[in-house]
Design a protein around this motif. Sequence first.
Motif, PDB file in Angstrom:
ATOM      1  N   GLY A   1       2.718   8.803 -14.427  1.00 49.87           N
ATOM      2  CA  GLY A   1       3.533  10.082 -14.778  1.00 49.87           C
ATOM      3  C   GLY A   1       3.661  10.043 -16.244  1.00 49.87           C
ATOM      4  O   GLY A   1       3.357   9.065 -16.869  1.00 49.87           O
ATOM      5  N   ARG A   2       4.409  10.849 -16.576  1.00 45.28           N
ATOM      6  CA  ARG A   2       4.706  10.979 -17.901  1.00 45.28           C
ATOM      7  C   ARG A   2       6.025  10.214 -18.283  1.00 45.28           C
ATOM      8  O   ARG A   2       6.727   9.858 -17.503  1.00 45.28           O
ATOM      9  N   PRO A   3       5.917   9.425 -19.541  1.00 46.58           N
ATOM     10  CA  PRO A   3       6.893   8.418 -19.650  1.00 46.58           C
ATOM     11  C   PRO A   3       8.436   8.967 -19.456  1.00 46.58           C
ATOM     12  O   PRO A   3       9.333   8.399 -19.065  1.00 46.58           O
ATOM     13  N   GLN A   4       8.476  10.240 -20.088  1.00 45.80           N
ATOM     14  CA  GLN A   4      10.041  10.712 -20.055  1.00 45.80           C
ATOM     15  C   GLN A   4      10.498  11.188 -18.612  1.00 45.80           C
ATOM     16  O   GLN A   4      11.655  11.182 -18.331  1.00 45.80           O
ATOM     17  N   ASP A   5       9.486  10.979 -17.525  1.00 48.10           N
ATOM     18  CA  ASP A   5       9.895  11.101 -16.244  1.00 48.10           C
ATOM     19  C   ASP A   5      10.676   9.946 -15.612  1.00 48.10           C
ATOM     20  O   ASP A   5      11.336   9.998 -14.671  1.00 48.10           O
ATOM     21  N   ALA A   6      10.210   8.807 -16.197  1.00 49.83           N
ATOM     22  CA  ALA A   6      11.008   7.574 -15.740  1.00 49.83           C
ATOM     23  C   ALA A   6      12.574   7.517 -15.746  1.00 49.83           C
ATOM     24  O   ALA A   6      13.083   7.759 -17.054  1.00 49.83           O
ATOM     25  N   GLN A   7      13.182   7.320 -14.715  1.00 51.24           N
ATOM     26  CA  GLN A   7      14.670   7.278 -14.733  1.00 51.24           C
ATOM     27  C   GLN A   7      15.110   6.061 -15.167  1.00 51.24           C
ATOM     28  O   GLN A   7      15.756   5.312 -14.240  1.00 51.24           O
TER      29      GLN A   7
ATOM     30  N   ARG B   1      15.688  13.112  -3.310  1.00 49.38           N
ATOM     31  CA  ARG B   1      16.248  13.615  -4.539  1.00 49.38           C
ATOM     32  C   ARG B   1      16.252  12.835  -5.808  1.00 49.38           C
ATOM     33  O   ARG B   1      17.041  13.187  -6.924  1.00 49.38           O
ATOM     34  N   GLY B   2      15.559  11.649  -5.636  1.00 53.04           N
ATOM     35  CA  GLY B   2      15.449  10.822  -6.818  1.00 53.04           C
ATOM     36  C   GLY B   2      16.284   9.615  -6.941  1.00 53.04           C
ATOM     37  O   GLY B   2      16.223   9.046  -8.072  1.00 53.04           O
ATOM     38  N   GLY B   3      17.335   9.712  -6.119  1.00 52.51           N
ATOM     39  CA  GLY B   3      18.429   8.641  -6.186  1.00 52.51           C
ATOM     40  C   GLY B   3      17.729   7.272  -5.659  1.00 52.51           C
ATOM     41  O   GLY B   3      16.791   7.126  -4.973  1.00 52.51           O
ATOM     42  N   LEU B   4      18.437   6.210  -6.189  1.00 52.70           N
ATOM     43  CA  LEU B   4      17.966   4.786  -5.804  1.00 52.70           C
ATOM     44  C   LEU B   4      18.916   4.084  -5.089  1.00 52.70           C
ATOM     45  O   LEU B   4      19.796   4.171  -5.403  1.00 52.70           O
ATOM     46  N   TRP B   5      18.402   3.573  -3.937  1.00 55.25           N
ATOM     47  CA  TRP B   5      18.981   2.928  -3.027  1.00 55.25           C
ATOM     48  C   TRP B   5      18.724   1.232  -3.275  1.00 55.25           C
ATOM     49  O   TRP B   5      17.579   1.021  -3.212  1.00 55.25           O
TER      50      TRP B   5
ATOM     51  N   HIS C   1       9.913  13.341  -8.764  1.00 52.27           N
ATOM     52  CA  HIS C   1       9.223  14.215  -9.464  1.00 52.27           C
ATOM     53  C   HIS C   1       7.973  13.865  -9.713  1.00 52.27           C
ATOM     54  O   HIS C   1       7.113  14.426 -10.505  1.00 52.27           O
ATOM     55  N   GLY C   2       7.438  12.894  -9.071  1.00 60.09           N
ATOM     56  CA  GLY C   2       5.705  12.494  -8.914  1.00 60.09           C
ATOM     57  C   GLY C   2       5.476  11.391  -9.768  1.00 60.09           C
ATOM     58  O   GLY C   2       4.276  10.973  -9.597  1.00 60.09           O
TER      59      GLY C   2
ATOM     60  N   LEU D   1       0.784  -1.080  -0.083  1.00 61.93           N
ATOM     61  CA  LEU D   1      -0.186   0.065  -0.070  1.00 61.93           C
ATOM     62  C   LEU D   1       0.819   1.272   0.097  1.00 61.93           C
ATOM     63  O   LEU D   1       1.897   1.230   0.573  1.00 61.93           O
ATOM     64  N   MET D   2       0.427   2.094  -0.709  1.00 60.67           N
ATOM     65  CA  MET D   2       1.158   3.440  -0.727  1.00 60.67           C
ATOM     66  C   MET D   2       0.213   4.728  -1.175  1.00 60.67           C
ATOM     67  O   MET D   2      -0.452   4.729  -2.011  1.00 60.67           O
ATOM     68  N   ARG D   3       0.400   5.865  -0.387  1.00 58.58           N
ATOM     69  CA  ARG D   3      -0.218   7.078  -0.687  1.00 58.58           C
ATOM     70  C   ARG D   3       0.640   7.982  -1.417  1.00 58.58           C
ATOM     71  O   ARG D   3       1.877   8.407  -0.622  1.00 58.58           O
ATOM     72  N   ASP D   4       0.674   8.100  -2.663  1.00 58.17           N
ATOM     73  CA  ASP D   4       1.638   9.313  -3.113  1.00 58.17           C
ATOM     74  C   ASP D   4       1.462  10.653  -3.045  1.00 58.17           C
ATOM     75  O   ASP D   4       0.407  11.029  -1.988  1.00 58.17           O
ATOM     76  N   ARG D   5       2.361  11.567  -3.466  1.00 63.54           N
ATOM     77  CA  ARG D   5       2.270  13.157  -3.057  1.00 63.54           C
ATOM     78  C   ARG D   5       0.920  13.666  -3.337  1.00 63.54           C
ATOM     79  O   ARG D   5       0.674  14.803  -2.901  1.00 63.54           O
ATOM     80  N   LEU D   6       0.175  13.224  -4.343  1.00 62.91           N
ATOM     81  CA  LEU D   6      -1.061  13.687  -4.715  1.00 62.91           C
ATOM     82  C   LEU D   6      -2.285  13.229  -3.734  1.00 62.91           C
ATOM     83  O   LEU D   6      -3.559  13.694  -4.265  1.00 62.91           O
TER      84      LEU D   6
END
Length: 838
Positions: free
Chosen positions: A95-101, A119-123, A77-78, A34-39
């Motif tokens: 999200g937008r496809p181009q947002d995927a890292q 910061r968007g980094g992946l651990w 970034h959402g 389960l997860m509640r996102d920023r929106l």
Amino acid sequence: MWAATPLGMYYLDHERWLSAGSAWNLPVMTYKTLMRDRLGILWAQGDAGVYFLKPGATRFERADVDAGTGVLFNLAHGSVVSWNAVHGRFVQVAGRPQDAQSELWHQMSDPTSLLFDRRGGLWVGLQEGVEYRSGHGVFRSTPTQGMSGRYVGAVFEDKEGNVWVSTAGGIDRFGRRRLTRVEVPVMGSAILADDQGGAWIGGYHISDGDGDGGESTLTPLWPANRQGWSSMLTSFTRTSDGVLWGSTHRALRRLQGSDQRDVALPAEVTGPVVPRVLADHDGSLLVGLRQQGLYRYQPAAGSWTKIANPCDISLMDRADGAGLWLSCFDGRVVYADGGSWRSYGPSEGLSIGLVMALYLHGQHVWVGGDNGLALRVGERFQPMRGAHGETFDGISGIVELANGELWLNAATGLFRIAGAELARFQQDPDYAVQFQRLDQLDGLEGMAPRMEPSPSLVLGTDGRLWVLRSSGVFRLDPAAQLPPAPALPVIIKTIGAPGALAPPQPAARFAPGTSALQIDYTLPALAMPERLRFRYRLNDGDWQDVGNRRSAYLSNLGAGDYRFQVAASDYNGHWPAGATTVQFMVAPATTETWWFRTLCAATLLAAAGLAYRWHIIRLRRQMATRLRERVNERERIARELHDTLLQSVQGLILHVHAATMALPAKDSTRQQLETALQQADHVVDEGRDRIRGLRGEDAGKANFPDAVLAAATRLRPHDAPPVQLSLVGTPRRLDPTMHEEALAIVTEAIANAYRHAGAGRIEVELQYGARELLCTVRDDGAGIAAAVLRDGGRQHHWGMRGMTERADRIKAKLVLHSSEGSGTEWQLVLPGTLAYTR
């Protein structure tokens, strides 16, 4: 509240869990995440796919993509992604496809845990350690790099941005530090910023990374086969043509691309000299040589010119607003004032020992050294001191920024002083500035270098600072501040007597006799808990700053109600508003209750009353004993006078009377004798009156006012005015002894008024008060001469002295007001406790 279970999705309705099922458009299956996102969207991932519930909606929707059966993540970034463990990849579900890292997700093998940080980094948790993946590359930590163990089981990011990793051997914390170490094999202490954010340090040029973890590139300035002192650069400068110049042992080094050559010093220079170089406006070089003086080198002509030898030069700097300044090894600085040199030393306020930093910014001239920091103010140098006794010792680097901030590279750390503090210091040189200190907790290690005087702090063209320390080179963005500590109240953990601590309770009550308490508190700040400072106070008293101690020790407590307040600073030392409060009371012991204290006070008052009464009785007994002795003595004198003087005079009168009767009736001698006999009778009558007075036969028989009038009548001459008697209050019977002594004093005062003052009016006033008896005798006569007042009476006259002695014997106060020609006033004050009978 929602719950993902192996039996489906459930929600809590009041006190009962209900199955979501078809009513919420959810299939019954195993749900894992389960997860509640920023929106505010609720996401649920199960075996059959990913479902989401928008805010306010009553039915879930299914994501179109095949998201697998792993874990859901909300990227910085959402975007929302899901880990597909079966295929070992991430799938974007929102999200937008181009947002995927996607570049972060490749070749992750078999992760044990995953986390996207803020910061968007992946651990990525692995069997052998943890990986951190960002746009700058992949970084791995394992037990070899200091981790507590292998096999990462969970990764967590707290509110302050710390990342916590659990391993088979413990828990590790990864946090960002303000300073970044740059690995440089430094050769020499020379440093100079370039035009692209990099720097020349020692024998290397360091290109700028991108400031957020990017790697810098090191390029050696010359081949590595140089040996000895010739490779140790001590200063850098650049001339207007872009040529880099360095100073080394007995030479200058010219560096321009691959063109590298040494320039020999003037022929007259001898000894192991290490020059200092500074570019001048005309493209020439100013070269300071220790013990040799200041030279100018013209690169185009290759010529040397000696300018002056103002001192043993250690550092040089110049600025358009401040001019050319040199520092000397003897602790002075000198200024090129036209064709002469002006020197500043201890007599001008500069006493900082060996000068290791000379920095010019506009018109500001900063000097740092062994014993602190000084700024030129007017024609003197003012030493700067920090709050809490900080002296900023061991400074070898100074930088003043355009916003007014001052940075110091000193022995005990890197110091930041705000521009407002500098402005206040310039207005008041005695002001101790507030500061921030960066140390090991910020990633700074070692001490400021001091082998050779040389700048150890340089501002890069990108606005970041290059910092040289004894342990290496560091970079710092001065605009980046420490995050404040979490906006959480201080937690009071336990309170109680030492050894008997317990969690705090509302309105806690402690046993009678409790005089010492210990209160333990903390703040859940995880990034830099060592930087937190605490302060507390009791009952609105003064705040006590106890540093990072997390216990308060209260002693000498008495019975009563108490309010304890504790507050914590943030990482920068600022104190947020508000404090955590706990109230408690110490119950009073029997000896501390109000009724016990009232009883003690009443007992003390009763004892004091009894003691006073006993004292008065003792005084009365002493006075009665003395007066009885006086009465006995007076009775003896009266008997002696009666039995001797009066009996003799009476016998003499009888003999003279018999002789007189023998003379003819009209004989003139007989008439004279009869007149003498009448006078003798008056003398005998007066003597009898005196004897009665000595015996005290009239004392106590008449009240005091009548006795005063009787005495005044006896003393009044036939042609004198009578005494005017006035009474205030109700007359009371006096103690016989006090009656007699007071009457004698008043009688003596009336007698003096008749005999010596020539008074036309004599007044006697008796005031019967509850606490005292006031007897006043005043007249309008000639008054008493100043000499008589000074001596306490006339020579060989005992009236005034006798009055004073009588007053002292009965513990009364006798006051005389008189001056020559203005009348006389006597005031006799008798204590009521002694004067009145009971």
